[in-house]
Design an enzyme around this catalytic site. Structure first.
Site, PDB file in Angstrom:
ATOM      1  N   CYS A 142      31.516  39.494  26.799  1.00  0.00           N
ATOM      2  CA  CYS A 142      30.438  40.102  27.734  1.00  0.00           C
ATOM      3  C   CYS A 142      30.326  41.475  27.326  1.00  0.00           C
ATOM      4  CB  CYS A 142      30.714  39.705  29.148  1.00  0.00           C
ATOM      5  SG  CYS A 142      29.995  40.716  30.419  1.00  0.00           S
ATOM      6  N   THR A 162      35.116  35.744  28.012  1.00  0.00           N
ATOM      7  CA  THR A 162      34.093  36.738  27.946  1.00  0.00           C
ATOM      8  C   THR A 162      34.920  38.136  28.424  1.00  0.00           C
ATOM      9  OG1 THR A 162      33.849  36.381  30.588  1.00  0.00           O
ATOM     10  CG2 THR A 162      32.240  35.172  29.037  1.00  0.00           C
ATOM     11  N   CYS A 189      30.836  44.264  37.959  1.00  0.00           N
ATOM     12  CA  CYS A 189      29.764  43.879  36.805  1.00  0.00           C
ATOM     13  C   CYS A 189      28.725  43.046  37.433  1.00  0.00           C
ATOM     14  CB  CYS A 189      30.723  43.016  35.784  1.00  0.00           C
ATOM     15  SG  CYS A 189      31.282  41.526  36.523  1.00  0.00           S
ATOM     16  N   ASN A 200      41.208  41.569  34.297  1.00  0.00           N
ATOM     17  CA  ASN A 200      40.295  42.811  33.572  1.00  0.00           C
ATOM     18  C   ASN A 200      40.995  44.237  34.070  1.00  0.00           C
ATOM     19  OD1 ASN A 200      37.764  44.459  34.771  1.00  0.00           O
ATOM     20  ND2 ASN A 200      37.320  43.313  32.786  1.00  0.00           N
ATOM     21  N   SER A 234      36.084  43.192  38.920  1.00  0.00           N
ATOM     22  CA  SER A 234      36.066  42.689  40.370  1.00  0.00           C
ATOM     23  C   SER A 234      36.324  43.598  41.517  1.00  0.00           C
ATOM     24  CB  SER A 234      37.141  41.758  40.314  1.00  0.00           C
ATOM     25  OG  SER A 234      38.278  42.070  39.829  1.00  0.00           O
ATOM     26  N   GLU A 263      38.526  31.011  33.907  1.00  0.00           N
ATOM     27  CA  GLU A 263      37.344  30.848  33.193  1.00  0.00           C
ATOM     28  C   GLU A 263      37.625  29.812  31.837  1.00  0.00           C
ATOM     29  OE1 GLU A 263      35.401  34.565  31.750  1.00  0.00           O
ATOM     30  OE2 GLU A 263      35.104  33.242  29.792  1.00  0.00           O
ATOM     31  N   HIS A 292      33.671  32.298  37.179  1.00  0.00           N
ATOM     32  CA  HIS A 292      34.451  31.661  36.075  1.00  0.00           C
ATOM     33  C   HIS A 292      33.978  30.237  35.744  1.00  0.00           C
ATOM     34  CE1 HIS A 292      37.243  34.942  36.854  1.00  0.00           C
ATOM     35  NE2 HIS A 292      37.681  34.359  38.167  1.00  0.00           N
ATOM     36  N   SER A 327      44.080  40.927  38.859  1.00  0.00           N
ATOM     37  CA  SER A 327      42.939  41.051  38.223  1.00  0.00           C
ATOM     38  C   SER A 327      43.299  41.357  36.808  1.00  0.00           C
ATOM     39  CB  SER A 327      41.879  42.030  38.715  1.00  0.00           C
ATOM     40  OG  SER A 327      40.770  42.331  37.534  1.00  0.00           O
ATOM     41  N   CYS A 339      28.952  32.780  36.530  1.00  0.00           N
ATOM     42  CA  CYS A 339      28.114  34.058  35.769  1.00  0.00           C
ATOM     43  C   CYS A 339      27.225  33.553  34.566  1.00  0.00           C
ATOM     44  CB  CYS A 339      29.189  34.869  35.193  1.00  0.00           C
ATOM     45  SG  CYS A 339      28.271  36.180  34.161  1.00  0.00           S
TER      46      CYS A 339
HETATM   47  S1  SF4 Z   1      32.489  40.260  33.030  1.00  0.00           S
HETATM   48 FE1  SF4 Z   1      32.460  38.118  33.384  1.00  0.00          FE
HETATM   49  S2  SF4 Z   1      31.342  37.936  35.425  1.00  0.00           S
HETATM   50 FE2  SF4 Z   1      31.147  39.922  34.836  1.00  0.00          FE
HETATM   51  S3  SF4 Z   1      29.138  39.967  33.666  1.00  0.00           S
HETATM   52 FE3  SF4 Z   1      30.829  39.744  32.092  1.00  0.00          FE
HETATM   53  S4  SF4 Z   1      30.810  37.490  32.072  1.00  0.00           S
HETATM   54 FE4  SF4 Z   1      29.936  38.002  33.814  1.00  0.00          FE
END
Ligand code: SF4
Length: 286
Positions: free
Chosen positions: A194, A166, A12, A224, A266, A125, A73, A222, A95
């Site tokens: 986010c 986020t 990202c 995410n 990531s 984070e 983070h 990860s 970020c």
């Molecule tokens: S996923 Fe996390 S690090 Fe990536 S742009 Fe969104 S807030 Fe920022």
């Protein structure tokens, strides 16, 4: 075999920014260059950084540090205070979207709200956000959901301010909000999720619905990427989470006509490209 790669697969904005900053510092030949914790949740990238002389470190007081990079983070105010006592350079790669969430946590605290964070308490984070949110902060994650949107939440104050890690799905924020609004006199919500995460989740959902095999590429550590895997598993019959192309096995694709590939926030593009290329090779052997 048709291979479809999600448009938003891979790093990202925030992670790309942190990687660009850090690799640039390494290229400049900075001595004593460290990151506070692993820069991103991807072992292959960490290996590459170490090869360039950038080492993850946990102790901000380490005398070897000349330049310390703070990862996406972020860190709590107490750690900024410790770093300010040291003589080395701080490069803050938090970020900007995470910074925004930290600002909202602080504003809510200053306005007298009890802050409630929707997220994973152990995630770095959220650990950093806690430092901005005041002593009476509460963290709620999906594991606290007992089903039917019933959460184990301790008694709440009258004014509740809600923010989210986020990378949380928007449904988690909505669900906690519905629970809290029934119990507090005043609720203020900042949607700190986010866009990149929400769009990636949506795109992964659509892709998983249209293929018979999903390959999710990214670090096993990860959150995410694991989220993308779990989401895909609820939709698609065959889902595999890999870190690198080496893990791909021909048999996974037996009987598959449509393959979907996605990657976490990531996961660098080169790792996704290698996986895609290997799947193409497998498809040619069939
Ligand atoms: S996923 Fe996390 S690090 Fe990536 S742009 Fe969104 S807030 Fe920022």
């Amino acid at each position: 075999m048709q291979i479809m790669v999600a448009k938003r697969a891979g790093v990202c904005f925030g992670v790309k920014r942190a990687l660009d900053i850090t690799f640039k510092l390494a290229k400049e030949g900075k001595e004593g260059l460290y990151t506070l914790g692993p820069l991103i949740h991807n072992p292959q990238v960490i290996k590459k950084l170490i090869a360039e002389g950038v080492v993850p470190i946990e102790d901000v007081h380490n005398p070897a540090i000349r330049t310390l990079v703070v990862r996406t983070h972020g860190i709590p105010p107490s750690v900024y205070a410790e770093i300010s006592k040291m003589s080395y350079n701080l490069v803050d790669a938090t970020c900007p979207f995470v910074k925004k969430a930290q600002q909202y946590a602080q504003v809510l605290k200053e306005e007298g709200y009890q802050v409630l964070i929707v997220g994973d308490k152990e995630h770095p984070e959220v650990q950093a956000l806690l430092g901005f949110a005041g002593d009476d902060v509460i963290v709620i994650n999906s594991a606290g959901n007992n089903g039917n949107n019933s959460y184990s939440i301790p008694p709440l104050k009258n004014k509740i301010g809600i923010i989210a890690q986020t990378t949380q799905p928007v449904e988690a924020l909505e669900s906690v909000f519905r629970h809290v609004i029934a119990r507090a006199k005043e609720v203020k919500v900042y949607n700190t999720i986010c866009d990149s995460t929400a769009l990636r989740l949506e795109e992964t959902k659509e892709l998983a619905m249209s293929v018979d095999t999903m390959i999710v590429v990214g670090g096993k550590n990860s959150a995410n990427t694991t989220q993308l895997t779990n989401l895909s598993k609820g939709i698609c019959a065959k889902v595999y989470h890999i870190e690198t192309a080496d893990e791909l096995i021909d048999d996974w694709f037996t009987g598959s006509e449509k393959i979907g590939i996605t990657g976490g926030a990531s996961t660098p593009q080169w790792i996704i490209d290698e996986a895609t290329e290997k799947i193409r090779e497998i498809s040619l052997r069939r």
